[in-house]
Design an enzyme around this catalytic site. Structure first.
Site, PDB file in Angstrom:
ATOM      1  N   ALA A  84       0.867  -1.090   0.055  1.00 44.14           N
ATOM      2  CA  ALA A  84       0.047   0.222  -0.058  1.00 44.14           C
ATOM      3  C   ALA A  84       0.797   1.204  -0.045  1.00 44.14           C
ATOM      4  O   ALA A  84       1.871   1.512   0.833  1.00 44.14           O
ATOM      5  CB  ALA A  84      -0.696  -0.108   1.229  1.00 44.14           C
ATOM      6  N   HIS A 445       2.253 -11.600   2.305  1.00 44.81           N
ATOM      7  CA  HIS A 445       2.883 -11.497   3.506  1.00 44.81           C
ATOM      8  C   HIS A 445       4.498 -11.312   3.388  1.00 44.81           C
ATOM      9  O   HIS A 445       5.127 -11.896   4.244  1.00 44.81           O
ATOM     10  CB  HIS A 445       2.626 -12.770   4.398  1.00 44.81           C
ATOM     11  CG  HIS A 445       1.212 -12.891   4.973  1.00 44.81           C
ATOM     12  ND1 HIS A 445       0.593 -13.881   5.643  1.00 44.81           N
ATOM     13  CD2 HIS A 445       0.118 -11.877   5.010  1.00 44.81           C
ATOM     14  CE1 HIS A 445      -0.742 -13.628   5.784  1.00 44.81           C
ATOM     15  NE2 HIS A 445      -1.084 -12.470   5.464  1.00 44.81           N
TER      16      HIS A 445
HETATM   17  C1  LIG Z   1      -3.737  -7.168   0.521  1.00 43.68           C
HETATM   18  C2  LIG Z   1      -3.178  -7.433   1.614  1.00 43.68           C
HETATM   19  C3  LIG Z   1      -3.885  -8.230   2.748  1.00 43.68           C
HETATM   20  C4  LIG Z   1      -3.302  -8.681   4.003  1.00 43.68           C
HETATM   21  N1  LIG Z   1      -4.072  -9.401   5.012  1.00 43.68           N
HETATM   22  C5  LIG Z   1      -3.636  -9.222   6.292  1.00 43.68           C
HETATM   23  C6  LIG Z   1      -4.326  -9.644   7.385  1.00 43.68           C
HETATM   24  O1  LIG Z   1      -5.697  -9.777   7.154  1.00 43.68           O
HETATM   25  N2  LIG Z   1      -3.816  -9.831   8.302  1.00 43.68           N
HETATM   26  C7  LIG Z   1      -2.267 -10.035   8.655  1.00 43.68           C
HETATM   27  O2  LIG Z   1      -1.978 -10.150   9.732  1.00 43.68           O
HETATM   28  N3  LIG Z   1      -1.638  -9.362   7.643  1.00 43.68           N
HETATM   29  C8  LIG Z   1      -2.045  -9.102   6.360  1.00 43.68           C
HETATM   30  N4  LIG Z   1      -1.317  -8.745   5.341  1.00 43.68           N
HETATM   31  C9  LIG Z   1       0.160  -8.320   5.448  1.00 43.68           C
HETATM   32  C10 LIG Z   1       0.209  -7.097   6.401  1.00 43.68           C
HETATM   33  O3  LIG Z   1      -0.522  -6.217   6.164  1.00 43.68           O
HETATM   34  C11 LIG Z   1       1.745  -6.640   6.301  1.00 43.68           C
HETATM   35  O4  LIG Z   1       2.603  -7.685   6.622  1.00 43.68           O
HETATM   36  C12 LIG Z   1       2.147  -5.411   7.296  1.00 43.68           C
HETATM   37  O5  LIG Z   1       1.249  -4.517   7.084  1.00 43.68           O
HETATM   38  C13 LIG Z   1       3.388  -4.910   6.894  1.00 43.68           C
HETATM   39  O6  LIG Z   1       3.722  -3.674   7.598  1.00 43.68           O
HETATM   40  P1  LIG Z   1       5.258  -2.896   7.688  1.00 43.68           P
HETATM   41  O7  LIG Z   1       5.203  -1.965   8.610  1.00 43.68           O
HETATM   42  O8  LIG Z   1       6.167  -3.885   7.301  1.00 43.68           O
HETATM   43  O9  LIG Z   1       5.004  -2.360   6.098  1.00 43.68           O
HETATM   44  P2  LIG Z   1       3.982  -1.337   5.211  1.00 43.68           P
HETATM   45  O10 LIG Z   1       2.558  -1.688   6.327  1.00 43.68           O
HETATM   46  O11 LIG Z   1       3.753  -1.597   3.936  1.00 43.68           O
HETATM   47  O12 LIG Z   1       4.463   0.245   5.413  1.00 43.68           O
HETATM   48  C14 LIG Z   1       5.396   0.490   4.618  1.00 43.68           C
HETATM   49  C15 LIG Z   1       5.209   2.032   4.564  1.00 43.68           C
HETATM   50  O13 LIG Z   1       6.189   2.756   3.848  1.00 43.68           O
HETATM   51  C16 LIG Z   1       6.083   3.524   2.722  1.00 43.68           C
HETATM   52  N5  LIG Z   1       7.194   3.405   1.833  1.00 43.68           N
HETATM   53  C17 LIG Z   1       7.678   2.547   1.327  1.00 43.68           C
HETATM   54  N6  LIG Z   1       8.841   2.953   0.813  1.00 43.68           N
HETATM   55  C18 LIG Z   1       8.859   4.243   0.866  1.00 43.68           C
HETATM   56  C19 LIG Z   1       9.955   5.142   0.725  1.00 43.68           C
HETATM   57  N7  LIG Z   1      10.956   4.796  -0.038  1.00 43.68           N
HETATM   58  N8  LIG Z   1       9.703   6.427   0.840  1.00 43.68           N
HETATM   59  C20 LIG Z   1       8.677   6.684   1.589  1.00 43.68           C
HETATM   60  N9  LIG Z   1       7.636   5.773   1.977  1.00 43.68           N
HETATM   61  C21 LIG Z   1       7.828   4.631   1.640  1.00 43.68           C
HETATM   62  C22 LIG Z   1       4.565   2.868   2.233  1.00 43.68           C
HETATM   63  O14 LIG Z   1       3.858   3.847   1.486  1.00 43.68           O
HETATM   64  C23 LIG Z   1       4.018   2.232   3.512  1.00 43.68           C
HETATM   65  O15 LIG Z   1       3.163   3.070   4.051  1.00 43.68           O
HETATM   66  C24 LIG Z   1      -1.810  -8.238   3.997  1.00 43.68           C
HETATM   67  C25 LIG Z   1      -1.364  -7.637   3.127  1.00 43.68           C
HETATM   68  C26 LIG Z   1      -1.922  -7.241   1.946  1.00 43.68           C
HETATM   69  C27 LIG Z   1      -1.181  -6.233   1.037  1.00 43.68           C
END
Ligand SMILES: Cc1cc2nc3c(=O)[nH]c(=O)nc-3n(C[C@H](O)[C@H](O)[C@H](O)COP(=O)(O)OP(=O)(O)OC[C@H]3O[C@@H](n4cnc5c(N)ncnc54)[C@H](O)[C@@H]3O)c2cc1C
Length: 510
Positions: A84, A445
């Site tokens: 996202a 994931h």
């Molecule tokens: C469709 C879908 C359904 C899912 N369903 C589930 C579920 O039901 N339950 C569950 O446990 N998990 C689910 N997951 C997995 C879970 O959502 C993720 O594992 C988790 O949210 C990842 O968190 P994060 O903080 O690692 O990364 P993210 O939440 O992806 O955060 C990264 C952020 O960094 C920003 N970013 C990236 N690169 C840059 C850059 N270079 N400069 C500035 N900003 C940047 C992005 O815009 C984003 O906002 C799902 C994932 C998806 C895609």
């Protein structure tokens, strides 16, 4: 902008799932200033984002970075990895299924060198979460999903689980816990729970939205800031007085390190990226939960009530010696034929699907750059179904067989008209394996690409305090630091990483 105006105590890169938690927690102290660099726009007021049931409409759209996979000789090369591009990150477009990782998951991390991350010590971070984690509401419990749960119990003799987060479990069927507000089907994402209540009230919190971080700034081995491109296409250097906190997720955190010259030296040299710090583990250990799908046509339309169309599921432990479940199912009250249609299957007008997935997959992939240009997407080679003993492939074959046992049991059987794919004629191991892998999908994931480990571990990217090995002034906190995949969906684990990171950072600052 002067350097002073552009300097904050902490710069959080990525206002996603973990980043939102950290930014919110750090700015509880009014003397600490935090800037969040977020590639996407705000989610405030966006019904398309905030309404959980509309999640599928976001996949592949303008708020999705939409990463392709490399050719997968034993899997599906057409999988698109949704990530996202919006405040709240993937918690703003996912299905919000909320599982506290199992004790065996955390203990596995500790054994892998993540000292201090064992189950007993992690419990406190779950208790701190601000998200509204509740069981799927009675009104959202669809009749056919209820009958799936009942049939799974009859067919497999597994317990009914009411509240998967109440007790550790190894098997069971039931409705999930979700991070949502059932009264209006609104998300309780990381941004909703952690940022919305405070973002207009804390002068020490600055959100730099639609701003893309493309390279870290270093002074020797100390990270001092980050180069960003703003919404207006301006290039700006944002300085961090204390630390940069990299929270860009399992794809974009290693990507940013690599573009900053931090990663496997040989790979960087091949692309003429000056090596700043040789760190061989960056991009390695790419994990995912792969799944397959089996679809049935129903005799007619299904009632429409639901939280998000996949509200119930099942965990099975085929190997009684395994510490936790080794097969998981999501039950979809829709025919999920996106991948089967590509190989010629039809989409029935009314139908349901079961998507068996591999809680503890053994194949390991790799993320790498193909260009020194930071705007080129990295390559994601998941190496799906390449583990030596074909454990992953065999798990999906077992999944299809178990799915059929459930479908044959009442009260689910009465709803089902016919199996659409793979179809009842497919019965042999090889045939089922070929089908399962060809139509394989991801549970979305990705994790593990900057994995945590002991500071003596050459392949570890961060130490147990989340500090990048060999550098100062930078930590990573997101799904990329996972040493191994939890048996359950990872979002709550990521939120807990965020809570623990905030404590580690706050602790060090004091
Ligand atoms: C469709 C879908 C359904 C899912 N369903 C589930 C579920 O039901 N339950 C569950 O446990 N998990 C689910 N997951 C997995 C879970 O959502 C993720 O594992 C988790 O949210 C990842 O968190 P994060 O903080 O690692 O990364 P993210 O939440 O992806 O955060 C990264 C952020 O960094 C920003 N970013 C990236 N690169 C840059 C850059 N270079 N400069 C500035 N900003 C940047 C992005 O815009 C984003 O906002 C799902 C994932 C998806 C895609």
């Amino acid at each position: 902008m002067s350097q002073q105006e552009n300097t904050y105590d902490y710069v959080v890169i990525g206002g996603g799932t973990a980043g939102s938690v950290i930014a919110s927690r750090l700015t509880e102290n009014p003397d600490v200033s935090v800037a969040v660099i977020e590639g996407g726009p705000s989610d405030v007021g966006r019904e398309d984002v905030l309404t959980l049931r509309r999640w599928m409409g976001l996949l592949g759209g303008e708020l999705d970075y939409d990463y392709p996979t490399t050719e997968q000789p034993r899997g599906n090369s057409h999988i698109r990895h949704s990530r996202a591009r919006v405040l709240g990150g993937c918690s703003s477009h996912n299905t919000l299924i909320a599982f506290k990782p199992l004790p065996s998951d955390w203990d596995e991390w500790e054994t892998a060198g993540a000292k201090g991350w064992g189950a007993a010590s992690m419990e406190t971070y779950y208790a701190r979460l601000l998200n509204n984690i509740v069981p799927v509401d009675e009104n959202d419990r669809n009749a056919i999903a209820r009958d799936f749960v009942a049939a799974a119990r009859t067919a497999l003799d597994v317990p009914l689980v009411e509240g998967f987060n109440r007790e550790p479990f190894t098997e069971g069927a039931g409705f999930f816990d979700l991070a949502y507000h059932p009264e209006d089907n609104k998300r309780s994402s990381a941004s909703v729970a952690y940022l919305h209540p405070v973002m207009d009230e804390r002068p020490n919190l600055t959100l730099l939205l639609e701003t893309w971080a493309y390279r870290l700034e270093l002074d020797g081995k100390r990270v001092t800031g980050v180069h960003v491109r703003t919404k207006d296409d301006e290039e700006v250097l944002v300085h961090a007085r204390r630390e940069v906190l990299l929270c860009a997720g399992a794809v974009d955190s290693p990507r940013l390190l690599l573009h900053s010259g931090i990663g496997p030296a040989g790979d960087l040299e091949e692309l003429d990226i000056p090596v700043v710090h040789d760190l061989p583990g960056v991009g390695e250990n790419l994990l995912d939960h792969p799944e397959s799908v089996i679809v049935w046509e129903t005799h007619g339309p299904i009632p429409e009530n639901s939280a998000m169309d996949s509200d119930a599921g099942l965990f099975v432990r085929r190997d009684p010696g395994a510490p936790g479940p080794d097969l998981m199912f999501h039950f979809y009250q829709i025919p999920f034929t996106d991948n089967p249609e590509r190989i010629g299957y039809e989409r029935p007008a009314h139908g349901v699907s079961m998507t068996p997935n591999i809680p503890k997959p053994r194949s390991r992939g790799r993320l790498y750059l193909t260009s020194a240009d930071p705007s080129v997407k990295p390559a994601l080679d998941f190496r799906y179904f390449t583990d030596e003993d074909d454990y992953d492939g065999r798990t999906l074959v077992d999944g299809i067989r178990i799915a059929r046992e459930i479908a044959a049991a009442e009260p689910l059987a009465g709803w089902l008209k016919r199996e659409v794919c793979p179809g009842p004629e497919a019965t042999g191991d090889e045939e089922l394996s070929a089908y399962a892998r060809q139509v394989a999908h991801t549970v979305y994931h990705p994790a593990g690409t900057c994995r945590m480990g002991e500071s003596s571990d050459e392949q570890a990217v961060v130490d147990p305090e989340l500090r990048v090995r060999g550098l100062d002034g930078i930590r990573i906190a997101d799904a990329s630091v996972f040493p191994s995949m939890p048996a359950v969906n990872p979002m709550v684990g990521v939120l807990m990483v965020g809570e623990k990171a905030a404590e580690l950072i706050g602790g060090d600052a004091r």
